[in-house]
Design a protein around this motif. Structure first.
Motif, mmCIF file in Angstrom:
data_model
loop_
_atom_site.group_PDB
_atom_site.id
_atom_site.type_symbol
_atom_site.label_atom_id
_atom_site.label_comp_id
_atom_site.label_asym_id
_atom_site.label_seq_id
_atom_site.Cartn_x
_atom_site.Cartn_y
_atom_site.Cartn_z
ATOM 1 N N HIS A 144 0.827 -1.213 0.000
ATOM 2 C CA HIS A 144 0.000 0.000 0.000
ATOM 3 C C HIS A 144 0.856 1.256 0.000
ATOM 4 O O HIS A 144 0.535 2.244 -0.668
ATOM 5 C CB HIS A 144 -0.946 0.010 1.198
ATOM 6 C CG HIS A 144 -2.110 -0.904 1.058
ATOM 7 N ND1 HIS A 144 -3.072 -0.739 0.090
ATOM 8 C CD2 HIS A 144 -2.469 -2.010 1.748
ATOM 9 C CE1 HIS A 144 -3.980 -1.696 0.198
ATOM 10 N NE2 HIS A 144 -3.627 -2.475 1.196
ATOM 11 N N ILE A 145 1.948 1.240 0.750
ATOM 12 C CA ILE A 145 2.837 2.406 0.791
ATOM 13 C C ILE A 145 3.440 2.656 -0.586
ATOM 14 O O ILE A 145 3.422 3.785 -1.095
ATOM 15 C CB ILE A 145 3.942 2.211 1.851
ATOM 16 C CG1 ILE A 145 3.338 2.234 3.250
ATOM 17 C CG2 ILE A 145 5.029 3.258 1.708
ATOM 18 C CD1 ILE A 145 4.277 1.760 4.345
ATOM 19 N N THR A 146 3.968 1.613 -1.196
ATOM 20 C CA THR A 146 4.591 1.743 -2.518
ATOM 21 C C THR A 146 3.581 2.220 -3.556
ATOM 22 O O THR A 146 3.852 3.156 -4.321
ATOM 23 C CB THR A 146 5.194 0.396 -2.953
ATOM 24 O OG1 THR A 146 6.103 -0.040 -1.944
ATOM 25 C CG2 THR A 146 5.909 0.518 -4.280
ATOM 26 N N THR A 147 2.427 1.581 -3.587
ATOM 27 C CA THR A 147 1.394 1.960 -4.549
ATOM 28 C C THR A 147 0.913 3.381 -4.298
ATOM 29 O O THR A 147 0.698 4.149 -5.238
ATOM 30 C CB THR A 147 0.207 0.974 -4.471
ATOM 31 O OG1 THR A 147 0.703 -0.346 -4.634
ATOM 32 C CG2 THR A 147 -0.809 1.258 -5.545
ATOM 33 N N GLY A 148 0.741 3.755 -3.031
ATOM 34 C CA GLY A 148 0.294 5.107 -2.697
ATOM 35 C C GLY A 148 1.281 6.160 -3.143
ATOM 36 O O GLY A 148 0.892 7.207 -3.685
ATOM 37 N N ILE A 149 2.560 5.918 -2.945
ATOM 38 C CA ILE A 149 3.578 6.878 -3.370
ATOM 39 C C ILE A 149 3.578 7.026 -4.885
ATOM 40 O O ILE A 149 3.614 8.150 -5.403
ATOM 41 C CB ILE A 149 4.967 6.464 -2.840
ATOM 42 C CG1 ILE A 149 5.024 6.653 -1.320
ATOM 43 C CG2 ILE A 149 6.075 7.253 -3.525
ATOM 44 C CD1 ILE A 149 6.256 6.061 -0.670
ATOM 45 N N VAL A 150 3.524 5.911 -5.596
ATOM 46 C CA VAL A 150 3.517 5.965 -7.061
ATOM 47 C C VAL A 150 2.288 6.717 -7.568
ATOM 48 O O VAL A 150 2.389 7.551 -8.480
ATOM 49 C CB VAL A 150 3.595 4.544 -7.665
ATOM 50 C CG1 VAL A 150 3.351 4.559 -9.163
ATOM 51 C CG2 VAL A 150 4.934 3.903 -7.356
ATOM 52 N N LEU A 151 1.132 6.454 -6.984
ATOM 53 C CA LEU A 151 -0.088 7.141 -7.423
ATOM 54 C C LEU A 151 -0.035 8.631 -7.116
ATOM 55 O O LEU A 151 -0.557 9.444 -7.880
ATOM 56 C CB LEU A 151 -1.312 6.508 -6.778
ATOM 57 C CG LEU A 151 -1.725 5.158 -7.351
ATOM 58 C CD1 LEU A 151 -2.783 4.511 -6.477
ATOM 59 C CD2 LEU A 151 -2.225 5.303 -8.775
ATOM 60 N N CYS A 152 0.577 8.996 -6.001
ATOM 61 C CA CYS A 152 0.657 10.415 -5.633
ATOM 62 C C CYS A 152 1.616 11.201 -6.521
ATOM 63 O O CYS A 152 1.626 12.431 -6.472
ATOM 64 C CB CYS A 152 1.051 10.565 -4.172
ATOM 65 S SG CYS A 152 -0.314 10.220 -3.042
ATOM 66 N N LEU A 153 2.400 10.527 -7.332
ATOM 67 C CA LEU A 153 3.298 11.226 -8.258
ATOM 68 C C LEU A 153 2.539 11.874 -9.410
ATOM 69 O O LEU A 153 3.065 12.744 -10.090
ATOM 70 C CB LEU A 153 4.362 10.263 -8.802
ATOM 71 C CG LEU A 153 5.362 9.743 -7.773
ATOM 72 C CD1 LEU A 153 6.299 8.734 -8.415
ATOM 73 C CD2 LEU A 153 6.134 10.872 -7.127
ATOM 74 N N THR A 154 1.296 11.426 -9.632
ATOM 75 C CA THR A 154 0.471 12.027 -10.678
ATOM 76 C C THR A 154 -0.662 12.797 -10.007
ATOM 77 O O THR A 154 -1.117 12.440 -8.921
ATOM 78 C CB THR A 154 -0.137 10.944 -11.594
ATOM 79 O OG1 THR A 154 -1.047 10.152 -10.825
ATOM 80 C CG2 THR A 154 0.937 10.047 -12.181
ATOM 81 N N ILE A 155 -1.113 13.839 -10.647
ATOM 82 C CA ILE A 155 -2.180 14.652 -10.063
ATOM 83 C C ILE A 155 -3.478 13.859 -9.971
ATOM 84 O O ILE A 155 -4.157 13.882 -8.940
ATOM 85 C CB ILE A 155 -2.383 15.943 -10.892
ATOM 86 C CG1 ILE A 155 -1.158 16.833 -10.729
ATOM 87 C CG2 ILE A 155 -3.644 16.674 -10.462
ATOM 88 C CD1 ILE A 155 -1.154 18.062 -11.600
ATOM 89 N N ILE A 156 -3.817 13.120 -11.014
ATOM 90 C CA ILE A 156 -5.073 12.367 -10.998
ATOM 91 C C ILE A 156 -5.026 11.209 -10.006
ATOM 92 O O ILE A 156 -6.049 10.754 -9.517
ATOM 93 C CB ILE A 156 -5.431 11.877 -12.417
ATOM 94 C CG1 ILE A 156 -6.892 11.519 -12.484
ATOM 95 C CG2 ILE A 156 -4.557 10.712 -12.831
ATOM 96 C CD1 ILE A 156 -7.412 11.333 -13.882
#
Length: 132
Positions: free
Chosen positions: A85-97
């Motif tokens: 969840h941490i890894t996925t959350g960080i990757v997703l937060c790199l994009t605005i959407i």
């Protein structure tokens, strides 16, 4: 709006997180002792598959067995799933959407670390939430 968020979630990260929980659940269910933990993994996996419109609440009847079970869960599977969840959350937060989805991933970390004594309920269910 819940449906749109859930569909985007499913495509970007929900399906993969679901597979992680299912893999953990299957591995835990191989032993007789791990079956309660495997069932918890399956329950959270379904929540991770389609999370918007649901929330996690504490069970009123959870006690010392849930605490001991959570310690075992943390060692056996919880930290791996939380790391996902941490890894996925960080990757997703790199994009605005992806920021709302990243934040949702971060909200799943506590239940992935300590799932016993928790219940997943629909957000439209009136309070107080029943304990099953």
């Amino acid at each position: 709006m819940k449906t749109i968020l859930n569909v985007i979630w499913l495509v970007l990260c929900g399906f993969w997180m679901f597979l992680g929980y299912i893999a953990a659940g299957v591995l835990l269910c191989i032993t007789i002792i791990g079956i309660p933990f495997g069932l918890a993994a399956f329950r959270i996996g379904l929540y991770a598959l389609w999370p918007f419109g649901h929330m996690v609440v504490d069970r009123r009847d959870a006690g010392a067995p849930s605490f001991v079970g959570n310690v075992l869960w943390l060692v056996l599977a919880g930290w791996w799933l939380a790391l996902g969840h941490i890894t996925t959350g960080i990757v997703l937060c790199l994009t605005i959407i992806g920021i709302p989805l990243g934040v949702a991933n971060f909200k799943l970390i506590p239940v992935s670390l300590l799932p016993l004594g928790k219940e997943i309920v629909p957000t439209d269910q009136p309070y107080p939430y029943p304990s099953h």
